[in-house]
Design an enzyme around this catalytic site. Sequence first.
Site, mmCIF file in Angstrom:
data_model
loop_
_atom_site.group_PDB
_atom_site.id
_atom_site.type_symbol
_atom_site.label_atom_id
_atom_site.label_comp_id
_atom_site.label_asym_id
_atom_site.label_seq_id
_atom_site.Cartn_x
_atom_site.Cartn_y
_atom_site.Cartn_z
ATOM 1 N N LYS A 72 -43.559 49.978 -12.920
ATOM 2 C CA LYS A 72 -42.006 50.905 -13.167
ATOM 3 C C LYS A 72 -41.186 50.103 -12.095
ATOM 4 O O LYS A 72 -41.361 49.779 -10.773
ATOM 5 C CB LYS A 72 -42.343 52.078 -12.367
ATOM 6 N N GLU A 129 -45.538 47.227 0.799
ATOM 7 C CA GLU A 129 -44.669 46.420 1.471
ATOM 8 C C GLU A 129 -43.399 47.061 1.718
ATOM 9 O O GLU A 129 -42.774 47.523 0.579
ATOM 10 C CB GLU A 129 -44.262 45.063 0.540
ATOM 11 N N CYS A 150 -35.229 42.329 2.392
ATOM 12 C CA CYS A 150 -36.273 43.239 3.550
ATOM 13 C C CYS A 150 -36.435 42.110 4.669
ATOM 14 O O CYS A 150 -36.658 42.427 5.723
ATOM 15 C CB CYS A 150 -37.449 43.421 2.833
ATOM 16 N N GLU A 160 -33.714 50.961 9.509
ATOM 17 C CA GLU A 160 -33.238 49.991 8.666
ATOM 18 C C GLU A 160 -31.888 50.555 7.951
ATOM 19 O O GLU A 160 -31.753 51.745 7.451
ATOM 20 C CB GLU A 160 -34.196 49.776 7.628
HETATM 21 P P1 NAD Z 1 -37.355 52.930 -2.578
HETATM 22 O O1 NAD Z 1 -38.667 53.259 -1.745
HETATM 23 O O2 NAD Z 1 -36.328 54.063 -2.613
HETATM 24 O O3 NAD Z 1 -37.689 52.873 -3.939
HETATM 25 C C1 NAD Z 1 -38.771 51.482 -4.200
HETATM 26 C C2 NAD Z 1 -39.355 52.038 -5.742
HETATM 27 O O4 NAD Z 1 -40.226 53.092 -5.487
HETATM 28 C C3 NAD Z 1 -38.358 52.270 -6.782
HETATM 29 O O5 NAD Z 1 -39.003 51.896 -8.133
HETATM 30 C C4 NAD Z 1 -38.445 54.136 -6.708
HETATM 31 O O6 NAD Z 1 -38.263 54.560 -7.971
HETATM 32 C C5 NAD Z 1 -40.201 54.136 -6.199
HETATM 33 N N1 NAD Z 1 -40.108 55.559 -5.556
HETATM 34 C C6 NAD Z 1 -39.383 55.874 -4.620
HETATM 35 N N2 NAD Z 1 -40.144 57.197 -4.134
HETATM 36 C C7 NAD Z 1 -41.222 56.966 -4.726
HETATM 37 C C8 NAD Z 1 -42.502 58.167 -4.799
HETATM 38 N N3 NAD Z 1 -42.435 59.044 -3.930
HETATM 39 N N4 NAD Z 1 -43.530 57.850 -5.319
HETATM 40 C C9 NAD Z 1 -43.537 56.670 -6.174
HETATM 41 N N5 NAD Z 1 -42.493 55.692 -6.539
HETATM 42 C C10 NAD Z 1 -41.479 55.964 -5.651
HETATM 43 O O7 NAD Z 1 -36.797 51.632 -2.223
HETATM 44 P P2 NAD Z 1 -35.384 51.019 -2.663
HETATM 45 O O8 NAD Z 1 -34.216 51.590 -1.955
HETATM 46 O O9 NAD Z 1 -35.649 50.678 -3.927
HETATM 47 O O10 NAD Z 1 -35.419 49.527 -1.892
HETATM 48 C C11 NAD Z 1 -35.171 49.189 -0.662
HETATM 49 C C12 NAD Z 1 -36.399 49.228 0.305
HETATM 50 O O11 NAD Z 1 -37.266 48.541 -0.079
HETATM 51 C C13 NAD Z 1 -35.812 48.908 1.860
HETATM 52 O O12 NAD Z 1 -36.604 49.674 2.610
HETATM 53 C C14 NAD Z 1 -36.489 47.464 1.901
HETATM 54 O O13 NAD Z 1 -36.789 47.160 3.041
HETATM 55 C C15 NAD Z 1 -37.663 47.571 0.930
HETATM 56 N N6 NAD Z 1 -38.146 46.302 0.705
HETATM 57 C C16 NAD Z 1 -39.419 45.773 1.302
HETATM 58 C C17 NAD Z 1 -39.865 44.537 0.930
HETATM 59 C C18 NAD Z 1 -40.962 43.909 1.343
HETATM 60 O O14 NAD Z 1 -41.589 42.971 0.770
HETATM 61 N N7 NAD Z 1 -41.612 44.589 2.507
HETATM 62 C C19 NAD Z 1 -39.055 43.677 -0.247
HETATM 63 C C20 NAD Z 1 -37.912 44.307 -0.854
HETATM 64 C C21 NAD Z 1 -37.664 45.541 -0.187
#
Ligand code: NAD
Length: 485
Positions: free
Chosen positions: A178, A253, A287, A389
């Site tokens: 997804k 991650e 990130c 963050e």
């Molecule tokens: P998010 O956590 O809102 O969403 C990420 C993904 O998870 C999306 O596909 C979302 O639909 C899904 N999701 C959200 N809640 C969920 C749940 N309860 N169960 C299952 N899936 C769920 O994050 P975002 O806003 O899309 O991305 C930004 C975040 O991602 C920032 O915190 C950033 O630091 C992090 N990030 C981390 C890395 C890394 O490698 N550590 C890389 C890129 C982004």
Amino acid sequence: MDLTTYDTIQNFIGGSFHPPRSGNYIDNINPATGEIMGKIPDSNGRDIDEAVAAAKRAFPEWSVTSAEKRFYILNRIAELIEEQLEALALAETHDNGKPLWLSKRVDIPRASANFRFFATGIMHFAAESHIMEDKAVNYTLRQPIGIVGCISPWNLPLYLFTWKIAPALAAGNCVIAKPSEVTPVTAYLLSLICKEAGLPDGVLNIVHGTGTVTGEAIVKHPDIKAVSFTGSTRAGERIASLAAPKFKKLSLELGGKNPNIIFSDCDWEKMMKTTIQSSFSNQGEICLCGSRILIEESIYEKFKKEFVERTKELIVGDPLDENSKQGAIVSKVHYEKILRCIDTAKQEGGKVLCGGNAVKGKGRCANGYFIGPTIIEGLGPNCQTNQEEIFGPVVTLQSFRTEEEALQLANVTSYGLAATIWTQDISKANRVAAKVESGIIWVNCWLLRDLRTPFGGMKNSGVGREGGWEALRFFTEAKNVCVQL
Ligand code: NAD
């Protein structure tokens, strides 16, 4: 294969395209214009059940398909991504708001590299054997897990989606994936590419929808044995709470609040140029961006003056314009969150040295979500701005006197994803690198990535590592066989 039409996208299940069972769709907004650019399926547990059923049908054959054949198909996907670079880059930019030049130079080439890297990697992947003198031989089988879930965020959409899917498929698993509901388009286009490349039906299933409904249906599904997730720490916590009682394998991650430690003996020009990039690339929505810049006191004023001057030169505007260094923030919700964080920084006593405001776009971008690159000073290490963050074009400046103080500031947050160290003293660099609590450290560089290296964070930045053999180990089950001699 038409990669230019994505106004209504569909789920990719069992090798064909399906509307969501609910019949509901979510609007997909182009953040540079604020206009609706299409609709995406608002899928639920029934769509995930169908995807799992398709994956179950495909697994027996895919799991025993030779590594050479898997290589061939995954490498073909890499080639097609490369051939379709222009169309994919344009779609990524419309969906995410990032400059088109960045999509072309980084996001799409890296998506292709991910497939090529794991396609070739699986040809060399081997397991251990342990010999007990004349008593026994142990050998370890590395078998595919079965059906696995891959959930990715919006900041590097196709880049991070493929970073998970490629090793999962290479290792012989069937995947339910997804993408973020905020940036679903290139994942949909990838389904067209996979079909063209001859990936067998049901091996990869891409289901669109929200995190709380579609994402959680993946995490909860009893037949999905492992979940690889990249996203926020908050969602990671929720996913861990759902998956742990089911003993699912998890790779998380998560977020970061990365320190950039700048010593007075650094290579000044290289440091300055790279620090602009590590602060504001992709609108600060990486990130790995350094959001807390820690500067040795003796060069603080010099750094501040030049960093502010050079940041003011960054052009914010239409992502299709080659001159734009900064594009749009990914969504209205995120744009408003970043502006609230800047307000909080001001309330906490922070002084905004540049940016700090929304920027009005021109022409077709008049209703887009733009924020000027923002530099803030005068805040202590424990305030909200320096602890939480923001994930946008916002950095803070703090000064330190000694190496110990730099380390204290670097390690004061609950995160531990990445850090950058600038010094020409190699002993100091090694000492500090060993003590900074981050999974990834760059010395005198930033975002220099070798895909073989372990990638991931400590503390609240995650659990597990991606990349190289780490990823192939994660996506396989180790089984030891002990044969008495
Ligand atoms: P998010 O956590 O809102 O969403 C990420 C993904 O998870 C999306 O596909 C979302 O639909 C899904 N999701 C959200 N809640 C969920 C749940 N309860 N169960 C299952 N899936 C769920 O994050 P975002 O806003 O899309 O991305 C930004 C975040 O991602 C920032 O915190 C950033 O630091 C992090 N990030 C981390 C890395 C890394 O490698 N550590 C890389 C890129 C982004």
